[in-house]
Design a protein around this motif. Structure first.
Motif, PDB file in Angstrom:
ATOM      1  N   PHE A 145       0.829  -1.209   0.000  1.00 27.14           N
ATOM      2  CA  PHE A 145       0.000   0.000   0.000  1.00 27.14           C
ATOM      3  C   PHE A 145       0.866   1.262   0.000  1.00 27.14           C
ATOM      4  O   PHE A 145       0.565   2.244  -0.688  1.00 27.14           O
ATOM      5  CB  PHE A 145      -0.913  -0.025   1.228  1.00 27.14           C
ATOM      6  CG  PHE A 145      -1.860   1.129   1.333  1.00 27.14           C
ATOM      7  CD1 PHE A 145      -2.951   1.229   0.488  1.00 27.14           C
ATOM      8  CD2 PHE A 145      -1.671   2.116   2.289  1.00 27.14           C
ATOM      9  CE1 PHE A 145      -3.849   2.292   0.591  1.00 27.14           C
ATOM     10  CE2 PHE A 145      -2.553   3.169   2.408  1.00 27.14           C
ATOM     11  CZ  PHE A 145      -3.646   3.261   1.552  1.00 27.14           C
ATOM     12  N   PHE A 146       1.958   1.249   0.767  1.00 26.46           N
ATOM     13  CA  PHE A 146       2.832   2.415   0.895  1.00 26.46           C
ATOM     14  C   PHE A 146       4.093   2.294   0.031  1.00 26.46           C
ATOM     15  O   PHE A 146       5.097   2.959   0.292  1.00 26.46           O
ATOM     16  CB  PHE A 146       3.243   2.596   2.360  1.00 26.46           C
ATOM     17  CG  PHE A 146       2.144   3.070   3.270  1.00 26.46           C
ATOM     18  CD1 PHE A 146       1.423   4.216   2.986  1.00 26.46           C
ATOM     19  CD2 PHE A 146       1.831   2.363   4.432  1.00 26.46           C
ATOM     20  CE1 PHE A 146       0.412   4.674   3.837  1.00 26.46           C
ATOM     21  CE2 PHE A 146       0.827   2.802   5.296  1.00 26.46           C
ATOM     22  CZ  PHE A 146       0.118   3.963   4.988  1.00 26.46           C
ATOM     23  N   LYS A 147       4.057   1.487  -1.001  1.00 26.57           N
ATOM     24  CA  LYS A 147       5.274   1.185  -1.770  1.00 26.57           C
ATOM     25  C   LYS A 147       5.875   2.415  -2.437  1.00 26.57           C
ATOM     26  O   LYS A 147       7.096   2.462  -2.673  1.00 26.57           O
ATOM     27  CB  LYS A 147       4.988   0.110  -2.821  1.00 26.57           C
ATOM     28  CG  LYS A 147       4.000   0.484  -3.905  1.00 26.57           C
ATOM     29  CD  LYS A 147       3.758  -0.680  -4.859  1.00 26.57           C
ATOM     30  CE  LYS A 147       2.683  -0.376  -5.891  1.00 26.57           C
ATOM     31  NZ  LYS A 147       3.036   0.741  -6.776  1.00 26.57           N
ATOM     32  N   ASP A 148       5.083   3.427  -2.732  1.00 22.00           N
ATOM     33  CA  ASP A 148       5.584   4.591  -3.458  1.00 22.00           C
ATOM     34  C   ASP A 148       5.997   5.743  -2.546  1.00 22.00           C
ATOM     35  O   ASP A 148       6.252   6.853  -3.029  1.00 22.00           O
ATOM     36  CB  ASP A 148       4.527   5.088  -4.452  1.00 22.00           C
ATOM     37  CG  ASP A 148       4.255   4.072  -5.561  1.00 22.00           C
ATOM     38  OD1 ASP A 148       5.209   3.373  -5.952  1.00 22.00           O
ATOM     39  OD2 ASP A 148       3.108   3.988  -6.019  1.00 22.00           O
ATOM     40  N   CYS A 149       6.037   5.513  -1.249  1.00 20.68           N
ATOM     41  CA  CYS A 149       6.429   6.589  -0.330  1.00 20.68           C
ATOM     42  C   CYS A 149       7.549   6.125   0.587  1.00 20.68           C
ATOM     43  O   CYS A 149       7.697   4.923   0.843  1.00 20.68           O
ATOM     44  CB  CYS A 149       5.235   7.084   0.481  1.00 20.68           C
ATOM     45  SG  CYS A 149       4.717   5.943   1.767  1.00 20.68           S
ATOM     46  N   LYS A 150       8.340   7.087   1.044  1.00 23.48           N
ATOM     47  CA  LYS A 150       9.434   6.791   1.966  1.00 23.48           C
ATOM     48  C   LYS A 150       9.095   7.182   3.399  1.00 23.48           C
ATOM     49  O   LYS A 150       9.579   6.563   4.348  1.00 23.48           O
ATOM     50  CB  LYS A 150      10.701   7.525   1.519  1.00 23.48           C
ATOM     51  CG  LYS A 150      11.266   7.052   0.194  1.00 23.48           C
ATOM     52  CD  LYS A 150      12.542   7.816  -0.159  1.00 23.48           C
ATOM     53  CE  LYS A 150      13.131   7.332  -1.473  1.00 23.48           C
ATOM     54  NZ  LYS A 150      14.366   8.098  -1.830  1.00 23.48           N
ATOM     55  N   THR A 151       8.261   8.211   3.536  1.00 20.39           N
ATOM     56  CA  THR A 151       7.964   8.750   4.864  1.00 20.39           C
ATOM     57  C   THR A 151       6.463   8.819   5.084  1.00 20.39           C
ATOM     58  O   THR A 151       5.720   9.297   4.213  1.00 20.39           O
ATOM     59  CB  THR A 151       8.577  10.157   5.028  1.00 20.39           C
ATOM     60  OG1 THR A 151       9.986  10.079   4.811  1.00 20.39           O
ATOM     61  CG2 THR A 151       8.309  10.706   6.420  1.00 20.39           C
ATOM     62  N   ILE A 152       6.028   8.359   6.249  1.00 17.34           N
ATOM     63  CA  ILE A 152       4.617   8.381   6.634  1.00 17.34           C
ATOM     64  C   ILE A 152       4.429   9.409   7.747  1.00 17.34           C
ATOM     65  O   ILE A 152       5.162   9.387   8.749  1.00 17.34           O
ATOM     66  CB  ILE A 152       4.161   6.992   7.116  1.00 17.34           C
ATOM     67  CG1 ILE A 152       4.294   5.974   5.977  1.00 17.34           C
ATOM     68  CG2 ILE A 152       2.725   7.036   7.641  1.00 17.34           C
ATOM     69  CD1 ILE A 152       4.165   4.536   6.420  1.00 17.34           C
ATOM     70  N   THR A 153       3.496  10.300   7.562  1.00 19.33           N
ATOM     71  CA  THR A 153       3.142  11.264   8.601  1.00 19.33           C
ATOM     72  C   THR A 153       2.118  10.618   9.523  1.00 19.33           C
ATOM     73  O   THR A 153       1.030  10.231   9.069  1.00 19.33           O
ATOM     74  CB  THR A 153       2.583  12.559   7.995  1.00 19.33           C
ATOM     75  OG1 THR A 153       3.593  13.155   7.164  1.00 19.33           O
ATOM     76  CG2 THR A 153       2.184  13.548   9.081  1.00 19.33           C
ATOM     77  N   PHE A 154       2.478  10.494  10.783  1.00 14.69           N
ATOM     78  CA  PHE A 154       1.637   9.795  11.753  1.00 14.69           C
ATOM     79  C   PHE A 154       0.871  10.798  12.608  1.00 14.69           C
ATOM     80  O   PHE A 154       1.445  11.737  13.171  1.00 14.69           O
ATOM     81  CB  PHE A 154       2.506   8.909  12.652  1.00 14.69           C
ATOM     82  CG  PHE A 154       1.747   8.183  13.731  1.00 14.69           C
ATOM     83  CD1 PHE A 154       0.705   7.327  13.407  1.00 14.69           C
ATOM     84  CD2 PHE A 154       2.077   8.355  15.068  1.00 14.69           C
ATOM     85  CE1 PHE A 154      -0.005   6.653  14.394  1.00 14.69           C
ATOM     86  CE2 PHE A 154       1.390   7.679  16.066  1.00 14.69           C
ATOM     87  CZ  PHE A 154       0.346   6.827  15.730  1.00 14.69           C
ATOM     88  N   ILE A 155      -0.441  10.588  12.726  1.00 18.83           N
ATOM     89  CA  ILE A 155      -1.293  11.442  13.568  1.00 18.83           C
ATOM     90  C   ILE A 155      -1.541  10.691  14.876  1.00 18.83           C
ATOM     91  O   ILE A 155      -2.316   9.738  14.922  1.00 18.83           O
ATOM     92  CB  ILE A 155      -2.618  11.777  12.865  1.00 18.83           C
ATOM     93  CG1 ILE A 155      -2.343  12.486  11.528  1.00 18.83           C
ATOM     94  CG2 ILE A 155      -3.496  12.650  13.761  1.00 18.83           C
ATOM     95  CD1 ILE A 155      -3.586  12.819  10.722  1.00 18.83           C
ATOM     96  N   PRO A 156      -0.879  11.117  15.979  1.00 22.64           N
ATOM     97  CA  PRO A 156      -0.943  10.382  17.247  1.00 22.64           C
ATOM     98  C   PRO A 156      -1.990  10.904  18.209  1.00 22.64           C
ATOM     99  O   PRO A 156      -1.978  10.570  19.396  1.00 22.64           O
ATOM    100  CB  PRO A 156       0.460  10.615  17.816  1.00 22.64           C
ATOM    101  CG  PRO A 156       0.783  12.014  17.391  1.00 22.64           C
ATOM    102  CD  PRO A 156       0.109  12.217  16.051  1.00 22.64           C
ATOM    103  N   TYR A 157      -2.908  11.731  17.705  1.00 26.88           N
ATOM    104  CA  TYR A 157      -3.786  12.504  18.584  1.00 26.88           C
ATOM    105  C   TYR A 157      -4.732  11.661  19.434  1.00 26.88           C
ATOM    106  O   TYR A 157      -5.219  12.126  20.467  1.00 26.88           O
ATOM    107  CB  TYR A 157      -4.618  13.490  17.765  1.00 26.88           C
ATOM    108  CG  TYR A 157      -3.847  14.616  17.119  1.00 26.88           C
ATOM    109  CD1 TYR A 157      -2.550  14.941  17.506  1.00 26.88           C
ATOM    110  CD2 TYR A 157      -4.427  15.368  16.093  1.00 26.88           C
ATOM    111  CE1 TYR A 157      -1.857  15.981  16.905  1.00 26.88           C
ATOM    112  CE2 TYR A 157      -3.749  16.409  15.483  1.00 26.88           C
ATOM    113  CZ  TYR A 157      -2.471  16.717  15.893  1.00 26.88           C
ATOM    114  OH  TYR A 157      -1.790  17.748  15.295  1.00 26.88           O
ATOM    115  N   ALA A 158      -5.040  10.430  19.023  1.00 30.23           N
ATOM    116  CA  ALA A 158      -6.033   9.625  19.755  1.00 30.23           C
ATOM    117  C   ALA A 158      -5.507   9.093  21.085  1.00 30.23           C
ATOM    118  O   ALA A 158      -6.285   8.699  21.951  1.00 30.23           O
ATOM    119  CB  ALA A 158      -6.527   8.468  18.886  1.00 30.23           C
TER     120      ALA A 158
END
Length: 235
Positions: free
Chosen positions: A28-41
């Motif tokens: 699913f994420f094969k075309d990206c190097k960096t994932i922005t994570f939303i930790p708000y929960a």
């Protein structure tokens, strides 16, 4: 073209964090190097830093970097520039409240609609629906609105549980609660059992996982759908 994985949970019984779906996420994420994570929960009240580190460790296994949204000076700009986004589970009210507080609802919706890959688990999945009114969480904070991202045309009930035979609990089941919801609201509700998810690719909305998914439509009897079933026309 929208590209989403809307998962019931991050962890299934006997499995590590995101382990059951990690191979799929690598694709699913094969075309990206960096994932922005939303930790708000903030599950169990953990800090944004602690939660981000948890996500960082698991995504290292598939050679992805993770940066927490709280680490940026401008969360809105970070969302607009993100290669990919992951919103973790926890308390849906806390999550939505923080998104409203930081004026992130519209930016997040816009990048998802424009094709930024998005993964949500639990609370992060709840916010993909029309509202968060079918969450299982306690309303420990009060967001300005219960309206969510509306990137799919229905509501979601992650961690959907069937009635357990001989259970000593005599209170309402998840199905009862969703039927109560439909006394006042008309949108469909997808009951995602543990280990199941919804995958969105453009206009295709497909049920995934190993279990049946329970669907609740207004003024209809609940029914079950097999994995790989399209729910494009569910509105």
């Amino acid at each position: 073209m929208k590209k989403l994985i809307i998962a019931s949970t991050s962890t299934i019984h006997g499995s590590g964090y995101l382990e059951y779906i990690l191979e799929h996420l690598a694709c699913f994420f094969k075309d990206c190097k960096t994932i922005t994570f939303i930790p708000y929960a903030r599950p169990s009240g953990i800090s944004h830093n602690e939660y981000t580190e948890k996500a960082r460790q698991v995504f290292q296994k598939i050679n992805k970097s993770v940066i927490g949204l709280h680490e940026y000076d401008s969360p809105a700009e970070a969302i607009k520039k993100a290669e990919a986004i992951f919103t973790g589970g926890g308390n849906t009210f806390v999550l939505l409240n923080q998104l409203y507080k930081n004026n992130l609802i519209d930016p997040l919706r816009n990048v998802i609609e424009n094709g930024t890959p998005y993964l949500g688990t639990s609370a992060g999945s709840n916010i993909c629906g029309l509202t968060i009114n079918t969450t299982n969480d306690m309303p420990i904070v009060y967001p300005p609105s219960f309206k969510a991202l509306s990137v799919v045309p229905f509501n979601i009930n992650p961690h959907y549980l069937d009635p357990y035979p001989n259970n000593k609990h005599m209170g309402e089941t998840r199905e009862t609660r969703i039927k109560e919801f439909h006394n006042f609201n008309t949108q469909p509700v997808i009951g995602l059992r543990e280990g199941n998810w919804i995958e969105v690719n453009g206009n295709e909305v497909i049920l995934k996982g190993k279990e049946l998914t329970r669907v609740f439509e207004y003024c209809k009897a609940p029914y079950e759908l097999e994995p790989e079933t399209s729910i494009n026309k569910l509105k």
